[in-house]
Design a protein around this motif. Structure first.
Motif, short mmCIF file in Angstrom:
data_model
loop_
_atom_site.label_atom_id
_atom_site.label_comp_id
_atom_site.label_asym_id
_atom_site.label_seq_id
_atom_site.Cartn_x
_atom_site.Cartn_y
_atom_site.Cartn_z
N SER A 54 15.45 -2.62 43.67
CA SER A 54 14.58 -2.82 43.32
C SER A 54 14.48 -2.46 41.80
CB SER A 54 13.23 -1.79 43.90
OG SER A 54 13.17 -2.60 45.30
N LEU A 55 14.73 -1.52 41.34
CA LEU A 55 15.02 -1.07 39.96
C LEU A 55 15.62 -1.91 39.11
CD1 LEU A 55 14.29 1.23 37.62
CD2 LEU A 55 16.46 2.27 38.25
N LYS A 56 16.85 -2.40 39.67
CA LYS A 56 17.62 -3.58 38.80
C LYS A 56 16.65 -4.66 38.70
CE LYS A 56 21.76 -6.36 39.36
NZ LYS A 56 22.72 -6.61 40.08
N ILE A 57 15.91 -5.34 39.79
CA ILE A 57 15.04 -6.37 39.68
C ILE A 57 14.05 -6.29 38.96
CG2 ILE A 57 13.51 -7.85 41.10
CD1 ILE A 57 15.25 -7.36 43.55
N LEU A 58 13.35 -5.07 38.80
CA LEU A 58 12.32 -4.65 37.98
C LEU A 58 12.58 -4.73 36.74
CD1 LEU A 58 9.29 -3.79 37.51
CD2 LEU A 58 10.14 -1.16 37.97
N ILE A 59 13.77 -3.89 36.16
CA ILE A 59 14.32 -4.23 34.71
C ILE A 59 14.50 -5.30 34.30
CG2 ILE A 59 16.32 -3.31 33.12
CD1 ILE A 59 15.83 -0.59 34.86
N GLU A 60 15.17 -6.24 35.12
CA GLU A 60 15.42 -7.60 34.63
C GLU A 60 14.16 -8.38 34.59
OE1 GLU A 60 17.54 -9.16 38.13
OE2 GLU A 60 19.77 -8.33 37.25
N ASP A 70 24.92 1.52 35.47
CA ASP A 70 25.60 0.22 35.19
C ASP A 70 24.87 -0.79 35.95
OD1 ASP A 70 27.01 1.38 33.30
OD2 ASP A 70 28.43 1.84 35.11
N ILE A 71 23.30 -0.63 36.28
CA ILE A 71 22.96 -1.78 36.81
C ILE A 71 21.92 -2.63 36.05
CG2 ILE A 71 22.89 -0.38 39.09
CD1 ILE A 71 19.80 0.25 38.53
N TYR A 72 22.19 -2.55 34.81
CA TYR A 72 21.32 -3.40 33.87
C TYR A 72 22.30 -4.31 33.14
CZ TYR A 72 19.60 1.38 34.67
OH TYR A 72 19.33 2.45 35.31
N PRO A 73 22.67 -5.30 33.79
CA PRO A 73 23.35 -6.31 33.13
C PRO A 73 23.02 -7.15 31.87
CG PRO A 73 22.83 -7.37 34.83
CD PRO A 73 22.27 -5.89 34.87
N ASN A 74 21.81 -7.56 31.97
CA ASN A 74 20.91 -8.49 30.96
C ASN A 74 19.75 -7.87 30.56
OD1 ASN A 74 23.01 -10.61 31.24
ND2 ASN A 74 21.76 -11.09 33.11
N THR A 75 19.95 -6.84 29.46
CA THR A 75 18.70 -5.96 28.87
C THR A 75 18.64 -6.42 27.28
OG1 THR A 75 19.94 -4.04 28.99
CG2 THR A 75 18.63 -4.39 30.80
N MET A 98 4.58 -1.63 17.19
CA MET A 98 4.26 -0.55 18.35
C MET A 98 5.37 -0.41 18.97
SD MET A 98 1.25 -0.21 18.64
CE MET A 98 -0.45 -0.35 18.23
N LYS A 99 5.53 0.88 19.56
CA LYS A 99 6.52 1.37 20.46
C LYS A 99 6.25 1.96 21.98
CE LYS A 99 10.48 4.34 20.70
NZ LYS A 99 11.47 3.39 21.12
N TYR A 100 6.39 1.21 22.89
CA TYR A 100 6.04 1.50 24.17
C TYR A 100 7.21 1.98 25.07
CZ TYR A 100 2.37 -1.81 23.36
OH TYR A 100 1.45 -2.34 22.71
N ILE A 101 6.86 3.07 25.86
CA ILE A 101 7.81 3.63 26.71
C ILE A 101 7.39 3.26 28.07
CG2 ILE A 101 9.18 5.72 27.29
CD1 ILE A 101 9.13 6.83 24.61
N ILE A 102 8.26 2.77 28.75
CA ILE A 102 7.93 2.40 30.25
C ILE A 102 8.61 3.56 31.36
CG2 ILE A 102 8.20 0.84 32.23
CD1 ILE A 102 8.17 -1.39 30.45
N LEU A 103 7.86 4.38 31.93
CA LEU A 103 8.51 5.34 32.69
C LEU A 103 8.38 5.06 34.10
CD1 LEU A 103 9.07 8.45 32.98
CD2 LEU A 103 6.73 8.89 33.09
N ILE A 104 9.60 5.03 34.68
CA ILE A 104 9.72 4.62 36.08
C ILE A 104 10.55 5.65 37.06
CG2 ILE A 104 10.81 3.07 37.66
CD1 ILE A 104 10.91 1.12 35.14
N PRO A 105 9.56 6.35 37.97
CA PRO A 105 10.18 7.29 38.82
C PRO A 105 11.00 6.54 40.08
CG PRO A 105 8.04 7.13 39.28
CD PRO A 105 8.41 6.04 38.22
N ILE A 106 11.95 6.87 40.42
CA ILE A 106 12.89 5.98 41.51
C ILE A 106 13.43 7.10 42.43
CG2 ILE A 106 14.92 5.87 39.98
CD1 ILE A 106 13.64 3.18 42.03
N PHE A 107 13.50 6.71 43.43
CA PHE A 107 14.34 7.25 44.86
C PHE A 107 15.05 6.47 45.63
CE2 PHE A 107 14.52 9.26 49.10
CZ PHE A 107 15.58 10.50 48.43
#
Length: 97
Positions: A15-21, A49-54, A1-10
């Motif tokens: 918060s985005l960094k924490i969510l992705i972690e 460049d906010i996604y160090p451990n993905t 299965m292939k999932y895509i998570i769609l996240i709008p950000i402003f």
């Protein structure tokens, strides 16, 4: 299965960094492909460049809007992009904060 998570950000980079972690941690034992598409609603903050451990996330892609259009328009633009450019089984829209 292939999932895509769609996240709008402003202007909510932290918060985005924490969510992705947290997403990366929660999917570690799943047997599927998970990618993230972030729609940047013309933020004044840099969203790179906010996604160090993905290591568990297959890819993270950022779409930059030219002007601020709001949460709903970002989701609509992201869905259009995903339906035209990506192969997937499911799309999961998610808030960035």
């Amino acid at each position: 299965m292939k999932y895509i998570i769609l996240i709008p950000i402003f202007n909510d980079r932290e918060s985005l960094k924490i969510l992705i972690e947290k997403i990366n941690y929660e999917i570690k034992d799943l047997n599927c492909d998970i990618s993230i598409v972030v729609v940047n609603d013309a933020s004044s903050e840099q969203i790179i460049d906010i996604y160090p451990n993905t290591q568990n996330i297959q890819s993270i892609e950022i779409i930059n809007m030219k002007e601020n259009r709001g949460h709903t328009r970002c989701i609509a633009s992201g869905l259009k992009y995903i339906f035209e450019k990506k192969q997937f089984d499911y799309v999961i829209p998610m808030d960035g904060d």
